[in-house]
Design a protein around this motif. Structure first.
Motif, PDB file in Angstrom:
ATOM      1  N   GLY A 190     -15.612 -53.585 -16.682  1.00  0.00           N
ATOM      2  CA  GLY A 190     -14.275 -54.156 -16.774  1.00  0.00           C
ATOM      3  C   GLY A 190     -13.653 -54.586 -15.469  1.00  0.00           C
ATOM      4  O   GLY A 190     -12.553 -55.156 -15.464  1.00  0.00           O
ATOM      5  N   ALA A 191     -14.297 -54.319 -14.334  1.00  0.00           N
ATOM      6  CA  ALA A 191     -13.759 -54.757 -13.044  1.00  0.00           C
ATOM      7  C   ALA A 191     -13.927 -56.272 -12.909  1.00  0.00           C
ATOM      8  O   ALA A 191     -14.704 -56.898 -13.646  1.00  0.00           O
ATOM      9  N   LYS A 192     -13.211 -56.840 -11.977  1.00  0.00           N
ATOM     10  CA  LYS A 192     -13.310 -58.285 -11.733  1.00  0.00           C
ATOM     11  C   LYS A 192     -13.540 -58.524 -10.245  1.00  0.00           C
ATOM     12  O   LYS A 192     -12.691 -59.041  -9.529  1.00  0.00           O
ATOM     13  N   LEU A 193     -14.714 -58.114  -9.806  1.00  0.00           N
ATOM     14  CA  LEU A 193     -15.064 -58.205  -8.390  1.00  0.00           C
ATOM     15  C   LEU A 193     -15.953 -59.418  -8.124  1.00  0.00           C
ATOM     16  O   LEU A 193     -16.730 -59.838  -8.985  1.00  0.00           O
ATOM     17  N   ASN A 194     -15.852 -59.919  -6.919  1.00  0.00           N
ATOM     18  CA  ASN A 194     -16.799 -60.924  -6.447  1.00  0.00           C
ATOM     19  C   ASN A 194     -18.017 -60.162  -5.923  1.00  0.00           C
ATOM     20  O   ASN A 194     -17.912 -59.459  -4.916  1.00  0.00           O
ATOM     21  N   PRO A 195     -19.171 -60.270  -6.584  1.00  0.00           N
ATOM     22  CA  PRO A 195     -20.341 -59.486  -6.160  1.00  0.00           C
ATOM     23  C   PRO A 195     -20.970 -60.043  -4.885  1.00  0.00           C
ATOM     24  O   PRO A 195     -22.039 -60.648  -4.896  1.00  0.00           O
ATOM     25  N   ASP A 196     -20.277 -59.812  -3.774  1.00  0.00           N
ATOM     26  CA  ASP A 196     -20.722 -60.368  -2.493  1.00  0.00           C
ATOM     27  C   ASP A 196     -21.436 -59.351  -1.607  1.00  0.00           C
ATOM     28  O   ASP A 196     -21.831 -59.645  -0.483  1.00  0.00           O
ATOM     29  N   GLY A 197     -21.574 -58.121  -2.100  1.00  0.00           N
ATOM     30  CA  GLY A 197     -22.265 -57.092  -1.327  1.00  0.00           C
ATOM     31  C   GLY A 197     -21.439 -56.460  -0.237  1.00  0.00           C
ATOM     32  O   GLY A 197     -21.948 -55.679   0.572  1.00  0.00           O
ATOM     33  N   ASP A 198     -20.130 -56.760  -0.206  1.00  0.00           N
ATOM     34  CA  ASP A 198     -19.221 -56.237   0.813  1.00  0.00           C
ATOM     35  C   ASP A 198     -18.290 -55.203   0.178  1.00  0.00           C
ATOM     36  O   ASP A 198     -17.465 -55.550  -0.672  1.00  0.00           O
ATOM     37  N   PHE A 199     -18.439 -53.935   0.564  1.00  0.00           N
ATOM     38  CA  PHE A 199     -17.626 -52.844   0.008  1.00  0.00           C
ATOM     39  C   PHE A 199     -16.279 -52.824   0.734  1.00  0.00           C
ATOM     40  O   PHE A 199     -16.085 -52.119   1.715  1.00  0.00           O
ATOM     41  N   GLY A 200     -15.343 -53.625   0.230  1.00  0.00           N
ATOM     42  CA  GLY A 200     -14.013 -53.704   0.818  1.00  0.00           C
ATOM     43  C   GLY A 200     -12.981 -52.987  -0.024  1.00  0.00           C
ATOM     44  O   GLY A 200     -13.306 -52.161  -0.882  1.00  0.00           O
ATOM     45  N   VAL A 258     -14.331 -37.233  -9.975  1.00  0.00           N
ATOM     46  CA  VAL A 258     -13.435 -37.163  -8.829  1.00  0.00           C
ATOM     47  C   VAL A 258     -13.224 -38.569  -8.272  1.00  0.00           C
ATOM     48  O   VAL A 258     -14.173 -39.235  -7.867  1.00  0.00           O
ATOM     49  N   ALA A 259     -11.977 -39.022  -8.270  1.00  0.00           N
ATOM     50  CA  ALA A 259     -11.659 -40.410  -7.904  1.00  0.00           C
ATOM     51  C   ALA A 259     -11.455 -40.530  -6.402  1.00  0.00           C
ATOM     52  O   ALA A 259     -10.339 -40.719  -5.909  1.00  0.00           O
ATOM     53  N   ASP A 260     -12.553 -40.451  -5.658  1.00  0.00           N
ATOM     54  CA  ASP A 260     -12.481 -40.500  -4.199  1.00  0.00           C
ATOM     55  C   ASP A 260     -12.819 -41.870  -3.627  1.00  0.00           C
ATOM     56  O   ASP A 260     -12.783 -42.068  -2.415  1.00  0.00           O
ATOM     57  N   GLY A 261     -13.168 -42.811  -4.487  1.00  0.00           N
ATOM     58  CA  GLY A 261     -13.464 -44.157  -4.010  1.00  0.00           C
ATOM     59  C   GLY A 261     -14.827 -44.316  -3.370  1.00  0.00           C
ATOM     60  O   GLY A 261     -15.151 -45.383  -2.851  1.00  0.00           O
ATOM     61  N   ARG A 270     -19.864 -46.628   0.418  1.00  0.00           N
ATOM     62  CA  ARG A 270     -18.452 -46.421   0.714  1.00  0.00           C
ATOM     63  C   ARG A 270     -17.873 -47.623   1.446  1.00  0.00           C
ATOM     64  O   ARG A 270     -18.594 -48.554   1.822  1.00  0.00           O
ATOM     65  N   HIS A 271     -16.569 -47.570   1.633  1.00  0.00           N
ATOM     66  CA  HIS A 271     -15.827 -48.662   2.274  1.00  0.00           C
ATOM     67  C   HIS A 271     -16.480 -49.034   3.613  1.00  0.00           C
ATOM     68  O   HIS A 271     -16.779 -48.176   4.436  1.00  0.00           O
ATOM     69  N   GLY A 272     -16.702 -50.340   3.794  1.00  0.00           N
ATOM     70  CA  GLY A 272     -17.313 -50.831   5.023  1.00  0.00           C
ATOM     71  C   GLY A 272     -18.791 -51.141   4.896  1.00  0.00           C
ATOM     72  O   GLY A 272     -19.354 -51.845   5.747  1.00  0.00           O
ATOM     73  N   ASP A 273     -19.444 -50.625   3.833  1.00  0.00           N
ATOM     74  CA  ASP A 273     -20.865 -50.894   3.637  1.00  0.00           C
ATOM     75  C   ASP A 273     -21.086 -52.348   3.199  1.00  0.00           C
ATOM     76  O   ASP A 273     -20.260 -52.925   2.468  1.00  0.00           O
ATOM     77  N   ARG A 274     -22.195 -52.900   3.632  1.00  0.00           N
ATOM     78  CA  ARG A 274     -22.600 -54.244   3.203  1.00  0.00           C
ATOM     79  C   ARG A 274     -24.097 -54.206   2.902  1.00  0.00           C
ATOM     80  O   ARG A 274     -24.901 -53.948   3.802  1.00  0.00           O
ATOM     81  N   SER A 275     -24.462 -54.439   1.658  1.00  0.00           N
ATOM     82  CA  SER A 275     -25.875 -54.356   1.291  1.00  0.00           C
ATOM     83  C   SER A 275     -26.088 -54.881  -0.122  1.00  0.00           C
ATOM     84  O   SER A 275     -25.140 -55.128  -0.870  1.00  0.00           O
ATOM     85  N   GLN A 276     -27.365 -55.017  -0.451  1.00  0.00           N
ATOM     86  CA  GLN A 276     -27.730 -55.411  -1.808  1.00  0.00           C
ATOM     87  C   GLN A 276     -27.323 -54.323  -2.789  1.00  0.00           C
ATOM     88  O   GLN A 276     -26.940 -54.610  -3.939  1.00  0.00           O
ATOM     89  N   ALA A 277     -27.377 -53.070  -2.356  1.00  0.00           N
ATOM     90  CA  ALA A 277     -26.978 -51.958  -3.221  1.00  0.00           C
ATOM     91  C   ALA A 277     -25.499 -52.067  -3.595  1.00  0.00           C
ATOM     92  O   ALA A 277     -25.105 -51.745  -4.723  1.00  0.00           O
ATOM     93  N   VAL A 278     -24.676 -52.531  -2.648  1.00  0.00           N
ATOM     94  CA  VAL A 278     -23.251 -52.731  -2.940  1.00  0.00           C
ATOM     95  C   VAL A 278     -23.094 -53.851  -3.962  1.00  0.00           C
ATOM     96  O   VAL A 278     -22.265 -53.758  -4.880  1.00  0.00           O
ATOM     97  N   ARG A 279     -23.893 -54.899  -3.840  1.00  0.00           N
ATOM     98  CA  ARG A 279     -23.840 -56.002  -4.797  1.00  0.00           C
ATOM     99  C   ARG A 279     -24.162 -55.501  -6.217  1.00  0.00           C
ATOM    100  O   ARG A 279     -23.501 -55.863  -7.193  1.00  0.00           O
ATOM    101  N   THR A 321     -13.266 -53.342  -3.914  1.00  0.00           N
ATOM    102  CA  THR A 321     -14.386 -52.578  -4.475  1.00  0.00           C
ATOM    103  C   THR A 321     -14.042 -51.090  -4.505  1.00  0.00           C
ATOM    104  O   THR A 321     -14.335 -50.395  -5.488  1.00  0.00           O
ATOM    105  N   GLU A 322     -13.402 -50.612  -3.445  1.00  0.00           N
ATOM    106  CA  GLU A 322     -13.000 -49.203  -3.430  1.00  0.00           C
ATOM    107  C   GLU A 322     -12.016 -48.913  -4.557  1.00  0.00           C
ATOM    108  O   GLU A 322     -12.123 -47.881  -5.240  1.00  0.00           O
ATOM    109  N   LYS A 323     -11.066 -49.804  -4.783  1.00  0.00           N
ATOM    110  CA  LYS A 323     -10.111 -49.632  -5.886  1.00  0.00           C
ATOM    111  C   LYS A 323     -10.828 -49.613  -7.231  1.00  0.00           C
ATOM    112  O   LYS A 323     -10.494 -48.832  -8.119  1.00  0.00           O
ATOM    113  N   ALA A 324     -11.828 -50.484  -7.375  1.00  0.00           N
ATOM    114  CA  ALA A 324     -12.576 -50.546  -8.628  1.00  0.00           C
ATOM    115  C   ALA A 324     -13.389 -49.270  -8.849  1.00  0.00           C
ATOM    116  O   ALA A 324     -13.509 -48.782  -9.985  1.00  0.00           O
TER     117      ALA A 324
END
Length: 281
Positions: free
Chosen positions: A25-35, A52-55, A6-15, A38-41
């Protein structure tokens, strides 16, 4: 059980999540930071596949990204329809689904999540159901069963085994009395007791169980009916009196688990994202 991202997480799993979203189809920078992006994506992907679109990238979203079967899972449309049916902000529906649901309605083996209540079984067995029932005889029989098999019939709660083992307890109880056993079990993601079946509009507890066993959408519909048919609960939800709602739904110990605080925070988060207006459109 998979840990939700979720939002605020930082990890390899987020990457890994970001890379999987990019493959969709998303266009994210795979930096491992759930900002924010990423939540919008995550919301966009959930909306695309109907979840359920809860982000939040929980077990269901991650399984979907991995190609899993989502046919029995709760749909975003179910929440949108409930908001319209109850004339509530979509954020309120998101909040109660997030906090009051245990996150999933089915076990890994495909059976619904349940909890068998032996003290309710004792109560149901000793309760007269038909004209001519002998209350004293029913009481005697319930007490006899409690002495023989206290793990299944007991004046006191307890004996929980959890997970798939709860179905074993239920199976043993059904050999004693099928209807009483099903009534004495809480069912699905929202753990609604079987004895509420008449109030919720089902012709029998067996019909209620069949619906609950069909999918999370049916479980959520039962939950919406539960709110609709409890005027005090519905009024508290309409007024967003979270402490009152939590006390009525979760019981007098709601504060111990911070249910009211969690509901308030979830409502604020879903309101702030603006997703309610977009998803309901």
């Amino acid at each position: 059980m998979t840990t939700a991202l979720r939002h605020g997480d930082r990890s390899q799993a987020v990457r890994v999540l970001q890379k999987n979203l990019n493959a969709q189809g998303a266009k994210l920078n795979p930096d491992g930071d759930f900002g924010d992006e990423t939540e919008k994506a995550v919301r966009a992907y959930q909306l695309k596949v109907g979840l359920v679109a809860d982000g939040v990238a929980g077990e269901k979203t991650l399984a979907s990204l991995a190609g899993g079967d989502c046919s029995t899972l709760l749909r975003n449309a179910d929440l949108v329809n409930a908001a319209q049916r109850l004339d509530l902000p979509l954020a309120s529906i998101y909040a109660i689904n997030e906090v009051e649901s245990n996150g999933r309605g089915f076990l890994g083996n495909g059976k619904p999540v349940i909890l068998f209540e032996r003290h309710v079984m004792y109560r149901q067995l000793k309760t007269p159901r038909h004209e001519g029932d002998d209350a004293a005889e029913l009481q005697r029989h319930a007490d006899q069963l409690a002495n023989i098999n206290p793990a299944i019939v007991n004046p006191k709660p307890g004996g929980y085994a959890g997970g798939t083992a709860e179905h074993q307890r239920l199976a043993a109880a059904r050999l004693i009395d099928d209807t009483a056993a099903l009534e004495s079990t809480s069912w699905g993601a929202f753990q609604i007791m079987g004895y509420h079946y008449q109030r919720l509009g089902y012709s029998s507890v067996q019909d209620f169980v069949a619906a609950i066993s069909a999918g999370e959408s049916q479980q959520f519909d039962a939950f919406v009916c539960f709110i609709e048919t409890d005027p005090a609960l519905f009024k508290a939800l309409k007024a967003r009196k979270w402490a009152e709602f939590a006390k009525l739904y979760n019981g007098p110990n709601y504060q111990r688990n911070l249910y009211d605080t969690k509901l308030q925070r979830a409502y604020e988060r879903h309101s702030a994202c603006g997703c309610g207006q977009e998803l309901a459109a």
